[in-house]
Design a protein around this motif. Structure first.
Motif, PDB file in Angstrom:
ATOM      1  N   LYS A   1     -17.008  -2.288  47.229  1.00  0.00           N
ATOM      2  CA  LYS A   1     -18.389  -2.406  47.345  1.00  0.00           C
ATOM      3  C   LYS A   1     -18.991  -3.604  48.346  1.00  0.00           C
ATOM      4  CE  LYS A   1     -18.687  -5.034  42.892  1.00  0.00           C
ATOM      5  NZ  LYS A   1     -19.054  -4.675  41.162  1.00  0.00           N
ATOM      6  N   TYR A   2     -18.231  -4.537  48.616  1.00  0.00           N
ATOM      7  CA  TYR A   2     -18.498  -5.590  49.310  1.00  0.00           C
ATOM      8  C   TYR A   2     -18.204  -5.248  51.011  1.00  0.00           C
ATOM      9  CZ  TYR A   2     -18.997  -8.137  44.999  1.00  0.00           C
ATOM     10  OH  TYR A   2     -19.495  -8.533  43.988  1.00  0.00           O
TER      11      TYR A   2
ATOM     12  N   TYR B   1     -19.510  -2.912  52.578  1.00  0.00           N
ATOM     13  CA  TYR B   1     -20.759  -2.659  53.173  1.00  0.00           C
ATOM     14  C   TYR B   1     -21.578  -4.071  53.850  1.00  0.00           C
ATOM     15  CZ  TYR B   1     -25.532  -0.755  53.220  1.00  0.00           C
ATOM     16  OH  TYR B   1     -26.759  -0.258  53.967  1.00  0.00           O
TER      17      TYR B   1
ATOM     18  N   LEU C   1     -22.711  -5.375  57.599  1.00  0.00           N
ATOM     19  CA  LEU C   1     -23.964  -5.710  57.698  1.00  0.00           C
ATOM     20  C   LEU C   1     -23.839  -7.457  58.630  1.00  0.00           C
ATOM     21  CD1 LEU C   1     -25.889  -4.986  54.769  1.00  0.00           C
ATOM     22  CD2 LEU C   1     -26.336  -4.323  56.936  1.00  0.00           C
ATOM     23  N   PHE C   2     -22.958  -7.990  57.981  1.00  0.00           N
ATOM     24  CA  PHE C   2     -22.718  -9.452  58.717  1.00  0.00           C
ATOM     25  C   PHE C   2     -22.109  -9.261  59.981  1.00  0.00           C
ATOM     26  CE2 PHE C   2     -23.527 -11.082  54.469  1.00  0.00           C
ATOM     27  CZ  PHE C   2     -23.949 -12.056  54.640  1.00  0.00           C
TER      28      PHE C   2
ATOM     29  N   PHE D   1     -23.608  -7.669  62.473  1.00  0.00           N
ATOM     30  CA  PHE D   1     -24.735  -8.073  63.390  1.00  0.00           C
ATOM     31  C   PHE D   1     -25.015  -9.402  63.636  1.00  0.00           C
ATOM     32  CE2 PHE D   1     -26.249  -4.207  60.633  1.00  0.00           C
ATOM     33  CZ  PHE D   1     -26.401  -3.362  61.682  1.00  0.00           C
ATOM     34  N   TRP D   2     -24.700 -10.137  62.724  1.00  0.00           N
ATOM     35  CA  TRP D   2     -25.076 -11.731  62.864  1.00  0.00           C
ATOM     36  C   TRP D   2     -24.108 -12.173  64.224  1.00  0.00           C
ATOM     37  CZ3 TRP D   2     -28.821 -14.461  62.443  1.00  0.00           C
ATOM     38  CH2 TRP D   2     -28.723 -15.845  62.472  1.00  0.00           C
ATOM     39  N   SER D   3     -22.978 -11.599  64.374  1.00  0.00           N
ATOM     40  CA  SER D   3     -21.927 -12.067  65.365  1.00  0.00           C
ATOM     41  C   SER D   3     -22.269 -11.601  66.816  1.00  0.00           C
ATOM     42  CB  SER D   3     -20.645 -11.903  64.907  1.00  0.00           C
ATOM     43  OG  SER D   3     -20.502 -10.299  64.578  1.00  0.00           O
ATOM     44  N   CYS D   4     -23.517 -10.957  66.750  1.00  0.00           N
ATOM     45  CA  CYS D   4     -23.710 -10.562  68.113  1.00  0.00           C
ATOM     46  C   CYS D   4     -23.482 -11.530  69.478  1.00  0.00           C
ATOM     47  CB  CYS D   4     -24.959  -9.835  68.483  1.00  0.00           C
ATOM     48  SG  CYS D   4     -25.124  -8.121  67.483  1.00  0.00           S
TER      49      CYS D   4
END
Lengths: 266, 1009
Positions: free
Chosen positions: A3-4, A6, A10-11, A13-16
């Motif tokens: 369940k994590y 997901y 999402l995280f 994205f932060w590493s762009c």
């Protein structure tokens, strides 16, 4: 754990990609070159003056720059003369030449290009002499002097190019046409704005001195004309000067001129 | 044994009191005698009041002593022994004579007298006692009158004691009629003490609660698995409560009320279920159903006291200022009712309050508009009763244009918002105005060091309500400070500097706003409301100079004027018709008009005359922006199969936006007149799966914009999964387009401004964004924790700048309309929140890590930090309640925003031999202002009024206002607003323009009810 997964997506994205901030002061060089037929190739290169005492300059020394200039596709390195002046005395500028320069400075390549414009055609003047009565503000009682007709300059400009009229008194110690009072005497050259038409009118009051005047009509490129717009930085708006120079500022442009003389008499 | 001691103590006290009463003559005792009715009338009587402890509060048990025949009230008082019993020391006594009229008339007279004297008795009828010493009165006589209900206990001097409930306490030994105090035996005293025993307040409350909750209906359920629909209202004012959560207690399933307060709750297990209603500012309300309730048009009234209404019992409890839980992803709800608890500069301000939340920037003091998740204020859609408001700033942005007195409910959707909202890239602020008190006239006002305001709520009949709220600033301390803060630069850079003295000739600056809402409910199913929002700022900073004497002596004449007039504001109005067709179908239709206007004329003009020479000065800027929005929209909600809600609608907006910018008298540099229309439709649904643990809301919005002649599709989706009862996972995705943008006009030297403009598909393209959001929340009894992460991809964002020469010659200045620059960008961030929801100490901590970057070709290939980019922002809000006091503290820390500055200079020699100096600037936004931080404190004292309500500490008084003291920027941090640059004689002069320093404020608000 499932369940994590997901969240992990999402995280991502932060590493762009990260973008580092540019330095606060861009030490980009100032280039100045007016390339005129019949003259040798020469380019002046200087540095900007930074406002902040903490501004970091590039390590490059101006005198050690390797400046290349290509003429119609053939590249030569310019020689450093002095005080930021680079030149190539083996080549004379000619009409229609396509000129490009480039040199490495800091992390970038500074470059610019221009074409030498054609010589002005059919330059003519409405009068070869101009009689101006000397004006003395302390002698107002005798009345205001008579104002003669203005001088009209004309030439051909079928393509709507930019032209600049420069008027210069070439006497050694010319006599003033008016009393300057406590003000400093004006320059022997006076400045006009570039025009896109084929005529230019010089009002008689523009002439501050008697004697022979050289009237030079420059055929100029758009980038030089734009410089006249940019000197309008005011508190209302700080204008970024336009320049045709990549990774640098200043002017690298071709010009072509024709000259007439005008006699200003009393 | 214990009893013996008690009796002994009582006797001792009794003796002491008797001695005291003997020592004091009756006239010295503090009894007072009053007249009731006029002399000559049948019921004319005189009665006497006496409180042994000399306190005449209504909040105490009261014994009414009905005297023996032939005695007047003073004589009844003198003969009475009860007043001497120590147990009754804290009681109030009322002595009435037995009138010489027929018995039924005698009772009737006592009834009216009692109705008068015990009206609004504040301690419950359980604590009202009657002692009858007239032996001609029998219990059977009393039963015919209302007196039996008025008193909890009636004691006959020679008869049984009867309680209100009809129980009889047998009096074994009749009390003899006697005027002799000593005739009361210890047993008699004991019996009397028992009969007239005070019921403590706490017990009264509990009795009331139990009675209402469990005694009202304790029969079996009659209907099962049914649909309940109705409305949630404020029990005092009758205002509907929008977006309240209505859930079934046993299984936690629920719905939210719509914007008009209506709800439909499917699959209610039985008609004896308990419904919980949760609404911010009201806490949790319990509504216990009974078989007799209406299954549709069921009214739940939320008031902070247990009451019985329409077969439902409700009870309010905890109050909140802000709510994050029980809402959709990235949604925050704040109540305007509680705003005074927060510190403020001059006005309680809903937009400022939202800025204390994660993801909303708090360091822009000069913008009431919200910077949400790296978005600019124009990317935040603000709807007020369904229509769009385009500009929310008063006084250079320090205050928002929303008068809290006129607001009922505000929600902020920080991203991933649903398909029914559109036309914006970032977020939505949905504001619902008050309808006004439906029950009774109300009026109120407030006064602060900045402004004063008045509001009136006027119901008319049962179907019409209205509210009008007005607010206007005055040039007091706060106004002047802010005004000067904004205008300092112009004061010093103009000719006012140096030895000339300026003369301020105009001082007419002010702002005002006026809100009105008129609601008509022609039937139980229809609501028609007209809402008006109007506000204007009128800022005049003009001044003029006269010739100073020292110049006049030199023959120089000076005539100089600076005109600086700015006027901006909104006028918007909307007519809305809502109809509940049945418990499944609800529609909402709005036609509206919204206008934003802004005009600034800044002119320096004048002449200097010396030596017959006149030098004229004439320079200035003229900026005008006018936006008109004519809109129509209709939303329909249909409840399909209970677990699926369908919502759809159509919308259309016609824009008429003008903008012009000119310097001095020349032709405008930019002069645009744009018209365009957008029409579209949307469909969205909400479905609950996995035993309602998973909620998925897909949606699609489709628009056609005639400016580009294109269709725009915006798919959106949000989902939330309850992993456990406390832990939830939320996510959202959405595509968003924006057609009308507020474009920044970059001005490095004097601070940037912005203006509204309509996309043309060319220079100003239609901008777009895609949101990706995910989050976790953990919700326990008193605390709420959440973490959200977002990524926003932006395209076709536009900026306008005059610092780039359009490349043409002077004279062709209109080419400056080419100076729109387009780019792209992104924003990403992490938001963390920890909230303590309930308790004496509440508040929250929030941290936001974010990055907002843009790339415009004109500034180079590199991404640069957007103007609003703030990397770290930490906010702490602490609230404390202590009796009538609310204390709060907020601390904000954020890293500095980026800016661009002049960085260097160089000369170019012209062909005429002259030279020109040029200035270069730093790469775009490569500098950072210093970090921003400040601490605000406030103390708020509630003004209360006693009411006739019973049973609850907070309900027997009503809050009718407050006095607030606020300290803004307590430690006087100098926060930089922006830097100004001036070029004088080739020198750059940098001026830091700062935000407000320490600023105290005192505010008073009052309302009738």
């Amino acid at each position: 754990m499932k369940k994590y997964s997901y969240l992990i997506i999402l995280f991502i994205f932060w590493s762009c990609e990260e973008n580092s901030l540019s330095p606060t002061f861009s030490d980009i060089p100032v280039v100045e070159a007016y390339l005129q037929p019949g003259r040798i190739l020469q380019v002046q290169i200087d540095r900007q003056l930074a406002f902040s005492s903490e501004a970091a300059y590039q390590d490059d020394e101006i005198s050690e720059l390797e400046v290349f200039l290509s003429v119609d596709g053939v590249q030569n390195q310019l020689t450093y003369a002095a005080d930021g002046l680079f030149l190539d005395s083996t080549v004379l500028v000619q009409t229609g030449m396509e000129l490009e320069f480039e040199f490495a400075f800091g992390d970038g390549i500074v470059k610019g290009a221009t074409v030498i414009p054609s010589k002005p055609v059919d330059l003519s003047i409405s009068a070869s002499t101009l009689a101006i009565e000397q004006f003395d503000i302390s002698d107002l009682a005798s009345g205001l002097p008579e104002i003669p007709n203005p001088i009209d300059i004309s030439w051909q400009n079928p393509h709507g190019s930019f032209y600049l009229v420069v008027v210069e008194n070439i006497e050694n110690n010319p006599e003033p046409t008016k009393d300057f009072g406590e003000e400093d005497p004006p320059e022997f050259v006076f400045r006009n704005e570039p025009v896109r038409g084929n005529t230019f009118q010089i009002p008689p009051r523009s002439f501050n001195y008697y004697g022979t005047h050289r009237i030079i009509l420059f055929h100029i490129n758009d980038d030089y004309a734009s410089l006249y717009d940019d000197g309008e930085s005011t508190s209302q708006n700080l204008t970024t000067p336009s320049t045709g120079i990549e990774n640098g500022v200043g002017i690298f442009t071709g010009i072509h001129s024709d000259t007439l003389n005008l006699e200003v008499t009393n | 044994m214990t009893f013996g001691f008690k009796l002994f103590d009582m006797l001792k006290l009794k003796i002491v009191l008797l001695l005291v009463s003997c020592l004091l003559s009756s006239s010295l005792l503090a009894q007072s005698t009053y007249s009731y009715n006029l002399e000559g009338y049948d019921c004319y009587t005189r009665f006497t009041k006496f409180a042994p402890n000399d306190s005449y509060s209504k909040k105490k048990p009261t014994i009414v002593v009905w005297g023996e025949p032939g005695l007047d009230s003073e004589e009844v008082f003198a003969k009475d022994e009860l007043k001497s019993i120590s147990d009754f020391f804290g009681y109030l006594f009322i002595y009435v004579p037995s009138l010489a009229v027929p018995i039924d008339e005698r009772l009737s007279c006592l009834e009216v007298l009692m109705a008068s004297t015990t009206n609004q008795y504040e301690y419950g009828t359980e604590n009202l006692f009657l002692q009858i010493n007239d032996d001609r009165i029998k219990p059977s006589d009393l039963e015919k009158s209302s007196l039996i209900n008025r008193f909890s206990t009636i004691n006959y001097s020679s008869k049984d004691i009867t309680t209100m409930e009809g129980d009889t306490i047998t009096e074994q030994d009749n009390i003899e009629e006697s005027s002799n105090a000593a005739s009361l035996s210890d047993n008699e005293i004991s019996e009397l003490i028992s009969a007239f025993q005070e019921v403590p307040l706490a017990e009264l409350k509990e009795r009331s609660r139990l009675k209402q909750r469990y005694e009202y209906y304790d029969g079996p359920a009659e209907t099962f698995d049914f649909t309940l629909s109705g409305i949630v209202q404020d029990g005092v004012t009758g205002e509907s409560l929008p977006f309240a959560n209505v859930t079934i207690q046993t299984n936690g399933r629920g719905v939210a009320t719509n914007m008009d307060g209506y709800f439909t709750l499917n699959n209610v297990p039985s008609d004896t279920s308990t419904i919980l209603v949760n609404y911010i500012g009201y806490g949790t309300i319990e509504a216990k159903l009974t078989p007799s309730i209406p299954k549709s048009n069921f009214i739940i009234e939320a008031i902070p006291v247990g009451i019985q209404l329409d077969a439902v019992l409700v009870k309010g409890s905890r109050e909140e200022l802000v709510r994050y839980n029980d809402l959709g992803i990235s949604t925050i709800k704040m109540t305007p009712k509680k705003l005074e608890q927060l510190p403020n500069i001059g006005e309680k301000d809903i937009m400022r309050a939202f800025q204390l939340n994660p993801g909303v920037s708090a360091s822009n003091e000069s913008s009431s508009g919200m910077y949400v998740r790296g978005g600019t204020p124009d990317q935040n859609l603000i709807t007020y009763d369904g229509f769009t408001i385009y500009h929310v700033d008063h006084l250079y942005g320090f205050f928002s244009a929303f008068n809290a007195n006129a607001l009922k409910d505000v929600q902020l959707y920080k991203g991933g918002f649903e398909s029914k909202f559109g036309g914006r890239l970032s977020s939505v602020t949905e504001i619902i105005g008050k309808e006004g008190n439906a029950n009774t006239f109300n009026i109120g006002g407030n006064l602060s060091l900045l402004s004063y305001g008045l509001f009136a709520e006027i119901p008319s009949g049962e179907k019409f309500t209205s509210i009008v709220a007005f607010r206007k600033s005055y040039r007091g301390f706060i106004y002047n400070t802010i005004f000067d803060q904004f205008n300092d630069e112009e004061d010093t850079s103009g000719p006012a500097a140096g030895r000339f003295s300026s003369q301020q000739t105009t001082a007419s600056s002010f702002f005002y706003d006026l809100n009105g809402k008129f609601t008509y409910r022609p039937s139980e199913k229809d609501i028609i409301s007209l809402s008006v929002f109007n506000g204007t700022d009128d800022l005049d900073n003009g001044f003029s100079f006269e010739t100073p004497p020292f110049l006049a002596n030199q023959g120089i004449e000076l005539d100089f004027n600076v005109t600086d007039v700015t006027q901006y504001g909104n006028f918007a109005t909307g007519l809305k018709w809502s109809r509940k067709w049945n418990h499944k179908l609800y529609s909402n239709t709005t036609v509206s008009y919204s206008n934003y206007f802004s005009d600034r004329d800044f002119i320096r003009s004048g002449s200097i005359i010396s030596d017959s020479e006149t030098n004229s000065i004439n320079s200035g800027t003229f900026e005008s922006n006018d936006l008109k929005d004519f809109s129509f929209k209709s939303d329909i909600t249909y409840d399909l199969w209970g677990k699926v809600t369908l919502e759809g609608g159509v919308f259309g907006t016609s824009f008429d936006i003008d903008y012009s910018y000119a310097e001095t008298d020349a032709e405008p540099l930019l002069d645009r007149k744009d018209n365009g229309a957008i029409v579209g439709t949307y469909l969205q649904s909400e479905q609950k799966l996995l035993n309602e643990r998973l909620e998925i809301s897909p949606g699609l919005r489709s628009s056609y914009f005639d400016g580009t002649d294109k269709y725009y599709l915006e798919p959106r989706m949000s989902a939330s999964l309850m992993i456990t009862d406390k832990l939830s996972l939320k996510s959202a995705y959405g595509k968003y387009y924006q057609f009308a943008n507020r474009v920044l006009r970059e001005d490095i030297s004097a601070g940037s401004r912005d203006f509204w403009i309509l996309s043309d598909g060319d220079q100003v393209p239609v901008s777009s964004a895609v949101h990706y959001i995910g989050g976790l929340s953990y919700d326990i009894k008193d605390y709420y924790f959440s973490a959200e992460i977002y990524f926003k991809d932006l395209e076709n964002i536009t900026e306008y700048s005059l610092r780039f020469d359009p490349g043409n010659r002077p004279g062709a200045v209109s080419s400056y309309d080419q100076n729109f620059f387009n780019g792209l960008g992104y924003s990403k961030g992490l938001e963390i929140l920890a909230q303590r929801k309930y308790g004496k100490y509440t508040g929250w901590l929030s941290y936001t890590l974010s990055e907002t970057q843009s790339q415009f070709d004109v500034y180079g290939d590199e991404y640069f930090s957007a103007n609003q980019d703030v990397t770290h922002e930490f906010k702490a809000v602490g609230l404390m309640k202590h009796r009538r006091w609310n204390f709060s503290a907020t601390w904000i820390y954020s890293t500095g925003r980026p800016y661009t500055a002049p960085s260097g200079a160089y000369d170019v020699e012209f062909l005429d031999g002259s030279s020109q100096e040029y200035f270069t600037v730093t790469s775009k936004n490569s500098l950072r202002l210093p970090d921003y931080h400040r601490l605000d404190l406030s103390a708020n004292y509630k003004l209360l009024r006693r009411t006739a309500e019973l049973f609850d500490d907070s309900s027997d008084v009503e809050e009718v206002g407050s006095i607030g003291l606020s300290f803004f920027n307590l430690y006087g941090r100098t926060n930089t607003w922006y830097n100004q640059y001036e070029i004088l004689e080739g020198e750059i002069i940098e001026t830091n323009v700062n935000y407000l320093g320490f600023m105290p404020n005192l505010s008073i608000s009052w309302r009738l009810r």
